[in-house]
Design an enzyme around this catalytic site. Structure first.
Site, mmCIF file in Angstrom:
data_model
loop_
_atom_site.group_PDB
_atom_site.id
_atom_site.type_symbol
_atom_site.label_atom_id
_atom_site.label_comp_id
_atom_site.label_asym_id
_atom_site.label_seq_id
_atom_site.Cartn_x
_atom_site.Cartn_y
_atom_site.Cartn_z
ATOM 1 N N GLU A 1 31.401 -4.801 -72.254
ATOM 2 C CA GLU A 1 31.727 -5.863 -73.209
ATOM 3 C C GLU A 1 31.420 -5.403 -74.624
ATOM 4 O OE1 GLU A 1 33.327 -8.939 -72.664
ATOM 5 O OE2 GLU A 1 33.699 -7.671 -70.932
ATOM 6 N N ARG B 1 35.118 -20.201 -80.455
ATOM 7 C CA ARG B 1 35.579 -19.481 -81.644
ATOM 8 C C ARG B 1 36.792 -20.129 -82.309
ATOM 9 N NH1 ARG B 1 35.374 -13.940 -78.308
ATOM 10 N NH2 ARG B 1 35.424 -15.491 -76.631
HETATM 11 C C1 UD1 Z 1 37.069 -11.646 -71.634
HETATM 12 C C2 UD1 Z 1 36.480 -10.407 -70.931
HETATM 13 C C3 UD1 Z 1 36.769 -9.183 -71.809
HETATM 14 C C4 UD1 Z 1 38.260 -9.055 -72.056
HETATM 15 C C5 UD1 Z 1 38.829 -10.347 -72.661
HETATM 16 C C6 UD1 Z 1 40.327 -10.260 -72.699
HETATM 17 C C7 UD1 Z 1 34.563 -11.219 -69.683
HETATM 18 C C8 UD1 Z 1 33.075 -11.278 -69.620
HETATM 19 N N1 UD1 Z 1 35.073 -10.589 -70.747
HETATM 20 O O1 UD1 Z 1 36.378 -11.814 -72.853
HETATM 21 O O2 UD1 Z 1 36.302 -8.009 -71.148
HETATM 22 O O3 UD1 Z 1 38.507 -7.947 -72.912
HETATM 23 O O4 UD1 Z 1 38.466 -11.477 -71.844
HETATM 24 O O5 UD1 Z 1 40.883 -11.394 -73.301
HETATM 25 O O6 UD1 Z 1 35.213 -11.671 -68.766
HETATM 26 N N2 UD1 Z 1 35.912 -18.985 -68.524
HETATM 27 C C9 UD1 Z 1 35.626 -19.816 -67.454
HETATM 28 N N3 UD1 Z 1 34.335 -20.056 -67.142
HETATM 29 C C10 UD1 Z 1 33.315 -19.484 -67.813
HETATM 30 C C11 UD1 Z 1 33.625 -18.624 -68.897
HETATM 31 C C12 UD1 Z 1 34.945 -18.383 -69.226
HETATM 32 O O7 UD1 Z 1 36.535 -20.355 -66.821
HETATM 33 O O8 UD1 Z 1 32.164 -19.748 -67.453
HETATM 34 C C13 UD1 Z 1 37.339 -18.727 -68.867
HETATM 35 C C14 UD1 Z 1 37.672 -19.124 -70.292
HETATM 36 O O9 UD1 Z 1 38.115 -20.463 -70.343
HETATM 37 C C15 UD1 Z 1 38.800 -18.141 -70.645
HETATM 38 C C16 UD1 Z 1 38.523 -16.934 -69.760
HETATM 39 O O10 UD1 Z 1 37.587 -17.346 -68.777
HETATM 40 O O11 UD1 Z 1 40.068 -18.669 -70.306
HETATM 41 C C17 UD1 Z 1 37.948 -15.764 -70.548
HETATM 42 O O12 UD1 Z 1 36.810 -16.214 -71.260
HETATM 43 P P1 UD1 Z 1 36.587 -15.828 -72.774
HETATM 44 O O13 UD1 Z 1 35.376 -16.514 -73.240
HETATM 45 O O14 UD1 Z 1 37.821 -16.005 -73.542
HETATM 46 O O15 UD1 Z 1 36.279 -14.280 -72.636
HETATM 47 P P2 UD1 Z 1 36.493 -13.158 -73.742
HETATM 48 O O16 UD1 Z 1 35.340 -13.147 -74.648
HETATM 49 O O17 UD1 Z 1 37.832 -13.252 -74.331
HETATM 50 MG MG MG Z 2 39.280 -14.714 -74.337
#
Ligand code: UD1
Ligand code: MG
Length: 528
Positions: free
Chosen positions: A157, A18
């Site tokens: 979510e 994003r």
């Molecule tokens: C996530 C939460 C959401 C919360 C929000 C708060 C989940 C499914 N959702 O959403 O409930 O309100 O954070 O900010 O967790 N990452 C990995 N490996 C992966 C996917 C993600 O390391 O396979 C890391 C990303 O780099 C990031 C973090 O996890 O630092 C969160 O991922 P992101 O995609 O930002 O989740 P949100 O959509 O923000």
């Molecule tokens: Mg996030």
């Protein structure tokens, strides 16, 4: 609180689609640091046995950003969601009983808040404790579905919210404390039931409550602490909050900041009591400012070290330089890296310094370049002085002693040494060392030609007309009408008139060489 049974996992493998960026999300900066560095720093005082960072997208750049803080990295490749990221980290957690999980993109969280989360988790003997926040605009976040006033049923979510659930404004920060032997079985039961086909860590909450495990929520004292950075707008908002925090801390420490919202201060910057920072100033890097300094509008200081009572006039740029007590620079001074301005030195407008030492009380007030230069105490560098330190291949030093007077518009061709108390005549090009106490002059001599103008006008009609027009020949008998004022004639006469291009010999004849007495020397070296 002893945390010998605690591990920390920071999730930082995602790309951050994003943000629409070629740089991994957690390497974007807010508040003067990368997002991931803020998170690692907030965790450091918890004293956990292990800190594990899950890396994936641009792992080779993210890993070095966390290595200085003693964090270990594990590689998640490809990335199948936040639950999958935890599975990847499992082996690195060793014998830890509790884990605090944080996203790498929520950098505003404070250590105190994390401590409160762990304490609440331990006190409630919970399987999971979620850090939550109540937001006026919860869009973009997973929502907390409460089971009771103190416990949680599930996290939903945003993409899976029912129309009724859209009203929920308590959000999941994605910061949790888990009891590990409750987490692993719950995670094993989670299925990738979402449009991205990912394993969501958030789904472990419902999996735990289904087995009657206790899931608690700890509400963040300041909702802004949990803001995540998924978009550029989020980044700007988080940066604004960091800057505001820093300015508030500086003001608490006795620093006056005018129009604070216009001032940008990096996290490691310090300033002493009664220092005044005017509007539009940027203090960056490891800048340290003493007491009673004034940093005026529009100045940008990076890694600068200022003593007490230093004045930086408006619109100065200072990089990696040291300014001792009572130094004054600017307006419009540029200090490139590695300068040392000793106590009471003054650097004025449009002066550029590079790798130079300026001695106590020495002044260079106007339009000057000093590079690779060492100047002693109480010397005066005249307006327009230039050190020629570069021959196109190498840099050469210039050394100027104490109480030296360099006249205006001097060119000092390095390598060069000018001894204590020496004088340089204004307009000189100095190529040889100047001994202490000497006067060096290196410029064309002036030749005055008495009566040149009126004599020339006799043979030069164009000049005659011009002098008449400007009133210089008003009292003289009007000259006859010029016979030929054509362009051709004027061009010819220019070539013919001997005075316009006098030979050096002619000059010698007409004007005897100047003799140097004290008054003449005074005039020659007159600088600023
Ligand atoms: C996530 C939460 C959401 C919360 C929000 C708060 C989940 C499914 N959702 O959403 O409930 O309100 O954070 O900010 O967790 N990452 C990995 N490996 C992966 C996917 C993600 O390391 O396979 C890391 C990303 O780099 C990031 C973090 O996890 O630092 C969160 O991922 P992101 O995609 O930002 O989740 P949100 O959509 O923000
Ligand atoms: Mg996030």
């Amino acid at each position: 609180m002893s945390n010998h049974d605690l591990a920390i996992v920071i999730l930082a493998a995602g790309k951050g689609t994003r943000l629409k960026s070629s740089l991994a999300k957690v390497l974007h900066c807010a508040g003067g640091r990368t997002l991931i560095e803020h998170v690692v720093r907030a965790c450091a005082p918890l004293g956990a046995k292990q800190t594990v960072v899950v890396v994936g997208h641009q792992a080779e750049q993210v890993a070095p950003a966390v290595a200085p803080f003693g964090a270990e990295t594990v590689l998640q490749q490809p990335q199948h969601g936040t639950g999958h990221a935890l599975q990847i980290a499992r082996r690195a957690l060793g014998r830890a009983k509790l884990v605090v999980v944080l996203p790498g993109d929520a950098p505003l969280v404070r250590t105190e808040t994390l401590k409160a989360l762990i304490a609440a988790h331990r006190a409630g003997d919970a399987a999971a404790t979620i850090l939550t926040a109540v937001l006026a605009d919860p869009s973009g976040y997973g929502r907390i579905l409460r089971k009771s006033e103190t416990t949680v049923a599930a996290i939903v979510e945003e993409s899976q919210l029912t129309p009724d659930q859209r009203e929920l404004n308590e959000i999941n920060s994605a910061i949790y404390c888990f009891t590990l032997d409750k987490l692993w079985p719950a995670l094993a039961r989670v299925k990738p039931n979402n449009k991205h086909r990912e394993l969501y860590l958030t789904d472990t909450i419902a999996a735990m409550t289904a087995k009657n495990e206790t899931v608690l929520a700890e509400v963040a004292p300041d909702a802004r602490e949990v803001l995540g950075c998924n978009t550029r707008a989020d980044l700007a908002e988080v940066d604004r909050i960091f800057r505001e925090r820093k300015r508030a801390a500086m003001m608490d420490a006795g620093v006056t900041i005018q129009l604070p919202e216009t001032v940008l201060i990096d996290p490691e910057v310090t300033a002493g009591e009664d220092t005044v920072i005017e509007a539009g100033v940027q203090l960056l890097g490891k800048t340290k400012i003493g007491a009673r300094c004034t940093i005026r509008s529009g100045s940008v200081l990076t890694d600068a070290l200022l003593g007490d009572a230093v004045t930086v006039e408006p619109h100065c740029v200072v990089a990696r330089s040291r300014l001792d007590d009572h130094v004054i620079i600017g307006p419009f001074a540029r200090l490139r890296p590695d300068n040392h301005l000793k106590a009471g030195a003054r650097i004025g407008n449009f002066v550029e310094l590079k790798k130079s030492t300026i001695g106590e009380g020495t002044k260079a007030m106007h339009l000057t370049y000093l590079g690779d230069t060492k100047i002693g105490a109480r010397s005066n560098i005249g307006a327009g002085t230039i050190t020629c330190n570069y021959d196109g291949f190498h840099k050469f030093p210039t050394s100027i002693g104490n109480k030296v007077f360099v006249g205006s518009d001097s060119t000092l061709v390095a390598p060069l040494r000018i001894g204590d108390g020496a004088y340089i005549g204004a307009g000189s090009t100095i190529t040889d060392n100047v001994p202490a106490d000497a006067l060096a002059i290196a410029r064309g001599r002036q030749a005055n030609k008495p009566g040149w103008a009126s004599k020339s006008a006799e043979n030069w009609p164009q000049l005659r007309i011009q002098r008449r027009r400007s009133g210089q020949e008003r009292n003289q008998k009007p000259a006859g009408r010029p016979k030929n004022t054509s362009k051709l004639f004027v061009q010819k006469s220019r070539v013919k008139t001997p005075f316009l291009r006098p030979s050096p010999a002619a000059c010698q004849k007409r004007s005897p060489p100047q003799t140097l007495n004290t008054t003449a020397a005074d005039a020659i070296v007159r600088g600023t």
